[in-house]
Motif scaffolding. Structure first.
Motif, PDB file in Angstrom:
ATOM      1  N   ALA A 159     -17.463  -4.385 -18.419  1.00 49.42           N
ATOM      2  CA  ALA A 159     -18.931  -4.657 -18.255  1.00 49.42           C
ATOM      3  C   ALA A 159     -20.068  -5.225 -17.913  1.00 49.42           C
ATOM      4  CB  ALA A 159     -19.763  -4.604 -20.360  1.00 49.42           C
ATOM      5  N   LEU A 160     -20.187  -6.769 -17.873  1.00 54.94           N
ATOM      6  CA  LEU A 160     -19.991  -8.064 -16.998  1.00 54.94           C
ATOM      7  C   LEU A 160     -20.380  -7.987 -15.309  1.00 54.94           C
ATOM      8  CD1 LEU A 160     -22.161  -9.903 -17.736  1.00 54.94           C
ATOM      9  CD2 LEU A 160     -19.897 -11.325 -17.220  1.00 54.94           C
ATOM     10  N   VAL A 161     -19.192  -6.759 -14.971  1.00 54.72           N
ATOM     11  CA  VAL A 161     -18.643  -7.065 -13.664  1.00 54.72           C
ATOM     12  C   VAL A 161     -19.793  -5.243 -12.886  1.00 54.72           C
ATOM     13  CG1 VAL A 161     -17.800  -5.934 -11.481  1.00 54.72           C
ATOM     14  CG2 VAL A 161     -16.914  -7.685 -13.021  1.00 54.72           C
ATOM     15  N   MET A 162     -19.428  -4.145 -14.050  1.00 59.85           N
ATOM     16  CA  MET A 162     -19.979  -3.504 -13.679  1.00 59.85           C
ATOM     17  C   MET A 162     -22.444  -3.619 -13.904  1.00 59.85           C
ATOM     18  SD  MET A 162     -20.140   0.172 -12.834  1.00 59.85           S
ATOM     19  CE  MET A 162     -18.616   0.309 -13.649  1.00 59.85           C
ATOM     20  N   PHE A 163     -22.652  -4.204 -14.734  1.00 59.41           N
ATOM     21  CA  PHE A 163     -23.583  -5.028 -14.791  1.00 59.41           C
ATOM     22  C   PHE A 163     -24.512  -5.141 -13.405  1.00 59.41           C
ATOM     23  CE2 PHE A 163     -27.125  -7.226 -16.034  1.00 59.41           C
ATOM     24  CZ  PHE A 163     -28.178  -6.591 -16.650  1.00 59.41           C
ATOM     25  N   ASN A 164     -23.035  -5.912 -12.305  1.00 60.59           N
ATOM     26  CA  ASN A 164     -23.888  -6.615 -11.373  1.00 60.59           C
ATOM     27  C   ASN A 164     -22.909  -5.500 -10.751  1.00 60.59           C
ATOM     28  OD1 ASN A 164     -24.599  -9.578 -11.995  1.00 60.59           O
ATOM     29  ND2 ASN A 164     -23.202  -8.963 -13.438  1.00 60.59           N
ATOM     30  N   LEU A 165     -22.270  -4.807  -9.978  1.00 61.91           N
ATOM     31  CA  LEU A 165     -22.466  -3.815  -9.460  1.00 61.91           C
ATOM     32  C   LEU A 165     -23.482  -2.768  -9.088  1.00 61.91           C
ATOM     33  CD1 LEU A 165     -18.321  -3.677  -9.836  1.00 61.91           C
ATOM     34  CD2 LEU A 165     -19.675  -4.298  -7.464  1.00 61.91           C
ATOM     35  N   GLU A 166     -23.606  -2.572 -10.846  1.00 61.42           N
ATOM     36  CA  GLU A 166     -25.141  -1.265 -10.368  1.00 61.42           C
ATOM     37  C   GLU A 166     -26.097  -1.855 -11.173  1.00 61.42           C
ATOM     38  OE1 GLU A 166     -22.986   2.677 -10.696  1.00 61.42           O
ATOM     39  OE2 GLU A 166     -21.849   2.923  -9.543  1.00 61.42           O
ATOM     40  N   PRO A 167     -27.312  -2.544 -10.772  1.00 58.04           N
ATOM     41  CA  PRO A 167     -28.481  -3.165 -11.670  1.00 58.04           C
ATOM     42  C   PRO A 167     -29.310  -1.875 -11.962  1.00 58.04           C
ATOM     43  CG  PRO A 167     -28.059  -4.272  -9.806  1.00 58.04           C
ATOM     44  CD  PRO A 167     -26.324  -3.905  -9.349  1.00 58.04           C
ATOM     45  N   HIS A 168     -28.873  -1.207 -10.911  1.00 57.74           N
ATOM     46  CA  HIS A 168     -30.357   0.250 -10.856  1.00 57.74           C
ATOM     47  C   HIS A 168     -29.794   1.125 -11.632  1.00 57.74           C
ATOM     48  CE1 HIS A 168     -26.992   1.146  -8.582  1.00 57.74           C
ATOM     49  NE2 HIS A 168     -27.588   2.343  -8.598  1.00 57.74           N
ATOM     50  N   GLN A 169     -28.576   1.464 -12.138  1.00 60.05           N
ATOM     51  CA  GLN A 169     -28.254   2.121 -13.524  1.00 60.05           C
ATOM     52  C   GLN A 169     -28.143   1.885 -14.098  1.00 60.05           C
ATOM     53  OE1 GLN A 169     -27.018   5.175 -12.732  1.00 60.05           O
ATOM     54  NE2 GLN A 169     -25.926   6.287 -14.036  1.00 60.05           N
ATOM     55  N   PHE A 170     -27.465   0.414 -14.841  1.00 58.75           N
ATOM     56  CA  PHE A 170     -27.013   0.109 -15.811  1.00 58.75           C
ATOM     57  C   PHE A 170     -28.817  -1.143 -16.327  1.00 58.75           C
ATOM     58  CE2 PHE A 170     -23.663   1.120 -14.796  1.00 58.75           C
ATOM     59  CZ  PHE A 170     -22.351   2.125 -15.620  1.00 58.75           C
ATOM     60  N   HIS A 171     -29.637  -0.844 -16.770  1.00 55.06           N
ATOM     61  CA  HIS A 171     -31.075  -0.881 -17.090  1.00 55.06           C
ATOM     62  C   HIS A 171     -31.042  -2.329 -17.900  1.00 55.06           C
ATOM     63  CE1 HIS A 171     -33.072   1.866 -14.729  1.00 55.06           C
ATOM     64  NE2 HIS A 171     -32.097   3.171 -15.727  1.00 55.06           N
ATOM     65  N   GLN A 172     -29.854  -2.789 -18.819  1.00 51.26           N
ATOM     66  CA  GLN A 172     -29.471  -3.032 -19.833  1.00 51.26           C
ATOM     67  C   GLN A 172     -27.985  -4.069 -19.419  1.00 51.26           C
ATOM     68  OE1 GLN A 172     -31.845  -2.858 -23.295  1.00 51.26           O
ATOM     69  NE2 GLN A 172     -30.603  -0.736 -23.423  1.00 51.26           N
ATOM     70  N   PHE A 173     -27.855  -4.835 -20.715  1.00 51.64           N
ATOM     71  CA  PHE A 173     -26.156  -5.096 -20.378  1.00 51.64           C
ATOM     72  C   PHE A 173     -26.066  -4.454 -21.572  1.00 51.64           C
ATOM     73  CE2 PHE A 173     -23.090  -7.715 -22.243  1.00 51.64           C
ATOM     74  CZ  PHE A 173     -22.232  -7.740 -20.804  1.00 51.64           C
ATOM     75  N   LEU A 174     -26.357  -3.872 -22.989  1.00 53.97           N
ATOM     76  CA  LEU A 174     -25.933  -3.406 -23.737  1.00 53.97           C
ATOM     77  C   LEU A 174     -25.480  -1.994 -22.576  1.00 53.97           C
ATOM     78  CD1 LEU A 174     -25.470  -2.469 -26.865  1.00 53.97           C
ATOM     79  CD2 LEU A 174     -28.026  -1.790 -26.843  1.00 53.97           C
ATOM     80  N   ASP A 175     -26.034  -0.843 -21.716  1.00 50.45           N
ATOM     81  CA  ASP A 175     -25.832   0.232 -21.423  1.00 50.45           C
ATOM     82  C   ASP A 175     -24.174  -0.460 -21.509  1.00 50.45           C
ATOM     83  OD1 ASP A 175     -28.189   1.518 -21.994  1.00 50.45           O
ATOM     84  OD2 ASP A 175     -29.031   1.142 -19.831  1.00 50.45           O
ATOM     85  N   ALA A 176     -24.173  -1.162 -20.441  1.00 51.89           N
ATOM     86  CA  ALA A 176     -22.468  -1.537 -20.176  1.00 51.89           C
ATOM     87  C   ALA A 176     -21.853  -1.555 -20.537  1.00 51.89           C
ATOM     88  CB  ALA A 176     -23.112  -2.584 -18.649  1.00 51.89           C
ATOM     89  N   LEU A 177     -22.319  -2.553 -21.724  1.00 47.19           N
ATOM     90  CA  LEU A 177     -21.103  -2.928 -23.152  1.00 47.19           C
ATOM     91  C   LEU A 177     -20.772  -1.311 -23.184  1.00 47.19           C
ATOM     92  CD1 LEU A 177     -22.174  -5.554 -25.027  1.00 47.19           C
ATOM     93  CD2 LEU A 177     -20.089  -5.171 -23.768  1.00 47.19           C
ATOM     94  N   TYR A 178     -21.642   0.025 -23.487  1.00 48.94           N
ATOM     95  CA  TYR A 178     -21.666   1.144 -23.901  1.00 48.94           C
ATOM     96  C   TYR A 178     -20.446   1.745 -22.890  1.00 48.94           C
ATOM     97  CZ  TYR A 178     -22.933   5.516 -24.682  1.00 48.94           C
ATOM     98  OH  TYR A 178     -22.457   7.652 -24.306  1.00 48.94           O
TER      99      TYR A 178
END
Length: 234
Positions: A159-178
């Motif tokens: 989730a941490l990697v994806m949150f930094n790879l695509e910040p425009h798609q995942f607006h908050q870290f909870l989205d990346a965790l989900y």
């Protein structure tokens, strides 16, 4: 007399016909108690079922409390300790939630009625197979905990990697965790999907890892289940 009652309601006495009949009756009562929770509103029939079930559960609780010294084997202290055990608390909730005071008087306490669904845990007392699974889970707890820690760590890292790879798609870290959770468990709802190539590669990798992570607990539990059955047969 108390010894005879305990031999009927306890796990140790389940070889006798009376104990089997008691177990079967209580499982039927537990299933019957769930009917009012499956209907909206109230009706005389459902109210009657609720009251009858509550009386039976209260009687069962009193029998177990009266024989608590045989169960806990701590003398007179057992009668004070038994109400604090997990299954005793479930038993108490099972009939206390049906009291008119809870159902009719205080609106805030009506939330307590939802706890009646915990009655299903009472089946743990009366099913040897469920108790066998509980024993397996207890013995394999370290292995299962290791798998759970690995899964949680991987979910957090991906989730941490994806949150930094695509910040425009995942607006908050909870989205990346989900996203990481539904991907690792191979559910993949598709409401949050990566757009970049690196993001898609990470999704592919997470899905493959997820197959193994989901299969590991099943393998551990199955192996422990077979081992426990073999040990009991011997």
């Amino acid at each position: 007399m108390r010894q005879t009652i305990y031999s009927i309601i306890s796990v140790e006495g389940r070889a006798s016909i009376w104990a089997k009949c008691y177990d079967g009756m209580m499982i039927g009562v537990i299933l019957l108690s769930l009917l009012p929770l499956m209907s909206k509103g109230t009706s005389p029939i459902m109210t009657g079922i609720e009251q009858i079930v509550a009386i039976i559960f209260a009687f069962d609780y009193l029998l177990r409390l009266a024989t608590a010294d045989f169960y806990l084997k701590k003398g007179s202290l057992s009668f004070w300790l038994y109400p604090l055990t997990f299954l005793a608390l479930i038993d108490a909730i099972s009939f206390l939630a049906a009291l008119p005071l809870v159902n009719n008087s205080f609106r805030l306490l009506k939330v307590f009625r939802l706890i009646r669904s915990l009655r299903v845990f009472k089946i743990f007392r009366y099913s040897k197979n469920i108790q066998l699974i509980v024993t397996v889970l207890r013995k394999q707890s370290e292995s299962l905990l290791l798998v759970a820690v690995f899964a949680l760590a991987y979910i957090f890292i991906s989730a941490l990697v994806m949150f930094n790879l695509e910040p425009h798609q995942f607006h908050q870290f909870l989205d990346a965790l989900y996203w990481a959770t539904v991907t690792l468990t191979t559910i993949g709802y598709g409401d949050l999907v990566p757009q970049t190539d690196w993001g898609k590669l990470l999704t592919i990798f997470s899905s493959i890892i997820g197959i193994g992570v989901v299969a590991l607990p099943a393998g551990i539990i199955t192996a422990g289940y077979l081992e426990e059955i073999t040990a009991r047969e011997k």
